[in-house]
Design a protein around this motif. Structure first.
Motif, short mmCIF file in Angstrom:
data_model
loop_
_atom_site.label_atom_id
_atom_site.label_comp_id
_atom_site.label_asym_id
_atom_site.label_seq_id
_atom_site.Cartn_x
_atom_site.Cartn_y
_atom_site.Cartn_z
N MET A 175 0.84 -1.46 -0.02
CA MET A 175 0.07 -0.02 -0.05
C MET A 175 0.91 1.42 -0.13
SD MET A 175 -2.96 -1.29 -0.19
CE MET A 175 -4.23 0.35 -0.10
N VAL A 176 1.94 1.01 -0.13
CA VAL A 176 3.13 2.29 -0.11
C VAL A 176 2.88 3.01 -1.46
CG1 VAL A 176 5.39 3.05 0.20
CG2 VAL A 176 4.92 1.27 1.73
N LEU A 177 2.61 4.38 -1.46
CA LEU A 177 2.65 5.18 -2.59
C LEU A 177 3.28 6.41 -2.20
CD1 LEU A 177 -1.18 4.67 -3.52
CD2 LEU A 177 0.89 3.59 -4.84
N ALA A 178 3.56 7.44 -3.43
CA ALA A 178 3.97 8.39 -3.01
C ALA A 178 3.28 9.53 -2.08
CB ALA A 178 4.23 9.32 -4.44
N GLY A 179 3.73 9.87 -0.89
CA GLY A 179 2.86 10.61 0.14
C GLY A 179 2.44 10.01 1.12
N ARG A 180 2.93 8.36 1.28
CA ARG A 180 2.52 7.78 2.40
C ARG A 180 3.72 6.85 3.08
NH1 ARG A 180 -2.51 3.95 1.14
NH2 ARG A 180 -2.15 3.51 3.52
N TYR A 181 4.84 7.35 2.51
CA TYR A 181 6.08 6.65 3.39
C TYR A 181 7.16 7.63 3.76
CZ TYR A 181 9.37 8.06 -0.56
OH TYR A 181 10.01 8.89 -1.60
N GLU A 182 6.99 9.09 3.54
CA GLU A 182 8.01 9.95 3.54
C GLU A 182 8.33 10.07 5.18
OE1 GLU A 182 6.35 10.67 -0.38
OE2 GLU A 182 5.60 10.26 1.73
N LEU A 183 7.65 9.65 6.25
CA LEU A 183 7.99 9.57 7.45
C LEU A 183 9.26 8.64 7.55
CD1 LEU A 183 4.99 9.35 9.78
CD2 LEU A 183 6.41 11.08 9.75
N LEU A 184 9.28 7.67 6.87
CA LEU A 184 10.84 6.82 6.92
C LEU A 184 11.87 7.74 6.47
CD1 LEU A 184 9.31 3.88 5.21
CD2 LEU A 184 9.83 3.89 7.57
N TRP A 185 11.79 8.91 5.84
CA TRP A 185 13.24 9.65 5.72
C TRP A 185 13.68 9.89 7.22
CZ3 TRP A 185 16.03 9.34 1.77
CH2 TRP A 185 15.59 9.25 0.85
N ILE A 186 12.65 10.14 8.25
CA ILE A 186 13.12 10.16 9.59
C ILE A 186 14.13 9.14 10.16
CG2 ILE A 186 12.44 10.46 12.11
CD1 ILE A 186 9.80 11.69 11.09
N ALA A 187 13.92 7.94 9.99
CA ALA A 187 14.57 6.86 10.15
C ALA A 187 16.05 6.92 9.41
CB ALA A 187 13.80 5.41 9.75
N PHE A 188 15.95 7.47 8.22
CA PHE A 188 17.11 7.80 7.51
C PHE A 188 18.09 8.42 8.31
CE2 PHE A 188 19.70 10.03 4.53
CZ PHE A 188 20.56 8.89 4.00
N ALA A 189 17.54 9.50 8.71
CA ALA A 189 18.42 10.79 9.57
C ALA A 189 18.71 10.22 10.89
CB ALA A 189 17.36 11.86 9.79
N LEU A 190 18.01 9.25 11.49
CA LEU A 190 18.32 8.59 12.90
C LEU A 190 19.49 7.75 12.50
CD1 LEU A 190 14.92 7.95 14.29
CD2 LEU A 190 16.48 9.93 14.90
N THR A 191 19.72 6.86 11.38
CA THR A 191 20.34 5.90 10.90
C THR A 191 21.54 6.51 10.92
OG1 THR A 191 18.93 4.51 10.00
CG2 THR A 191 21.16 3.99 9.36
N GLY A 192 21.97 7.89 10.04
CA GLY A 192 22.98 8.62 10.06
C GLY A 192 23.55 8.99 11.37
N PHE A 193 22.82 9.45 12.22
CA PHE A 193 23.13 9.87 13.71
C PHE A 193 23.77 8.71 14.31
CE2 PHE A 193 22.45 10.95 18.09
CZ PHE A 193 23.02 11.97 18.14
N ALA A 194 23.27 7.41 14.22
CA ALA A 194 23.64 6.39 14.74
C ALA A 194 25.15 6.11 14.07
CB ALA A 194 22.89 5.34 14.39
#
Length: 323
Positions: free
Chosen positions: A179-198
């Motif tokens: 069910m992932v479409l454009a506009g419904r997954y962008e919160l996951l970029w937060i996980a990317f930023a947190l991964t970089g911080f880790a």
């Protein structure tokens, strides 16, 4: 193989999986069409509204969950733990259920923060129980985590059944990218930023994993470092649950495999863990799309099967016994 060469090889393998992910699905989209640039309006819509967002969501989820598992293993000094085996994932799901019952109209970002808060509480509770254990063998720690996860999960299931929300709970606890479409997954970029911080804080987590006395002796604020790690793990777990649902075994299997191949240097292995986690989840998602095409098997199911087999093989070989 040098560190740089290994990263390049890992990146190339991941790139191949990305290309396959963009091409596999119910809609027709060929590599020749993409390379030639002769994309029709329908092709562009399929690529940028569905395939590309889905692929990005898979990569971000896999990388974030794998690094979260590595952080939990560092903090607990045990190779058998990850967010879904210490109560963090179940606590985040309980937070989602609570906010759905009490404030269903709350924005998605606010729901994510609430879920992260509950996940943090679950992680703190696990670490508090761990600190009181007199016998901390390799199997006692994950056993305590599984018991805690079971208790929280049972309570969550009871409330979901009581208020007729079992279907919603099932969606939160079963990872699915269909069910992932454009506009419904962008919160996951937060996980990317947190991964970089880790990646930047990997040395601190490694030292904290040596124990309170050693960490304090080396001048590290042990309590603050553990709390920071739990915050990162909770946020990544909450973002993943809100966006695509829980995906098991990623944080358990990937750090162990990377440790066997590349050692235990935290700062050195975090990039490998992130790339391997992204590749593994993406591969499982591709398998789920191919096995019953044009129907799909949720990635939580395929990852659960593959991850459990890999973990059992590691367990019986004794390669994860350190901790």
């Amino acid at each position: 193989m040098t560190h740089r060469s290994a990263l390049l090889a890992s990146g190339f393998g991941l790139g191949c999986l990305v290309l396959i992910s963009l091409l596999v699905g119910a809609g027709d989209l060929s590599a020749a069409t993409i390379v030639s640039g002769r994309l029709s309006a329908d092709d562009l819509k399929l690529l940028f509204v569905s395939r590309l967002p889905r692929t990005l969501a898979t990569l971000l989820s896999g990388a974030g969950l794998a690094v979260s598992g590595l952080i939990m293993q560092m903090l607990s000094s045990n190779r058998f733990v990850e967010p879904s085996t210490v109560g963090v994932t179940e606590s985040a799901a309980f937070g989602m259920l609570t906010v759905t019952l009490l404030a269903p109209a709350m924005p998605v970002f606010a729901k994510m923060l609430v879920a992260a808060g509950f996940g943090l509480a679950g992680g703190v509770l696990f670490m508090a129980i761990l600190a009181r254990l007199r016998l901390r063998t390799g199997l006692i720690v994950p056993l305590v985590g599984l018991i805690l996860s079971g208790i929280i999960g049972a309570g969550t299931s009871f409330l979901a059944y009581r208020y007729d929300l079992m279907q919603s709970l099932g969606a939160w606890m079963t990872g699915d990218f269909s069910m992932v479409l454009a506009g419904r997954y962008e919160l996951l970029w937060i996980a990317f930023a947190l991964t970089g911080f880790a990646v930047l804080a990997a040395d601190r987590f490694t030292i904290a994993g040596m124990g309170r006395d050693v960490a304090i002796g080396l001048g590290l604020s042990y309590g603050q470092t553990v709390f920071l790690g739990l915050v990162l793990v909770s946020l990544v777990s909450a973002v993943t649950i809100v966006s695509v649902g829980a995906i098991p075994f990623v944080g358990l299997v990937v750090p162990n495999l990377v440790s066997i191949l590349a050692g235990d240097n935290g700062r050195r292995t975090v990039p490998y863990v992130a790339l391997s986690g992204a590749a593994l989840v993406l591969a499982c998602d591709i398998v789920g799309r191919i096995v019953r095409a044009p129907y799909e098997i949720p990635v939580g199911t395929t990852m659960g099967l593959i991850g459990s087999l890999v973990f059992l093989s590691l367990l019986f070989s004794g390669r994860t016994a350190r901790g």
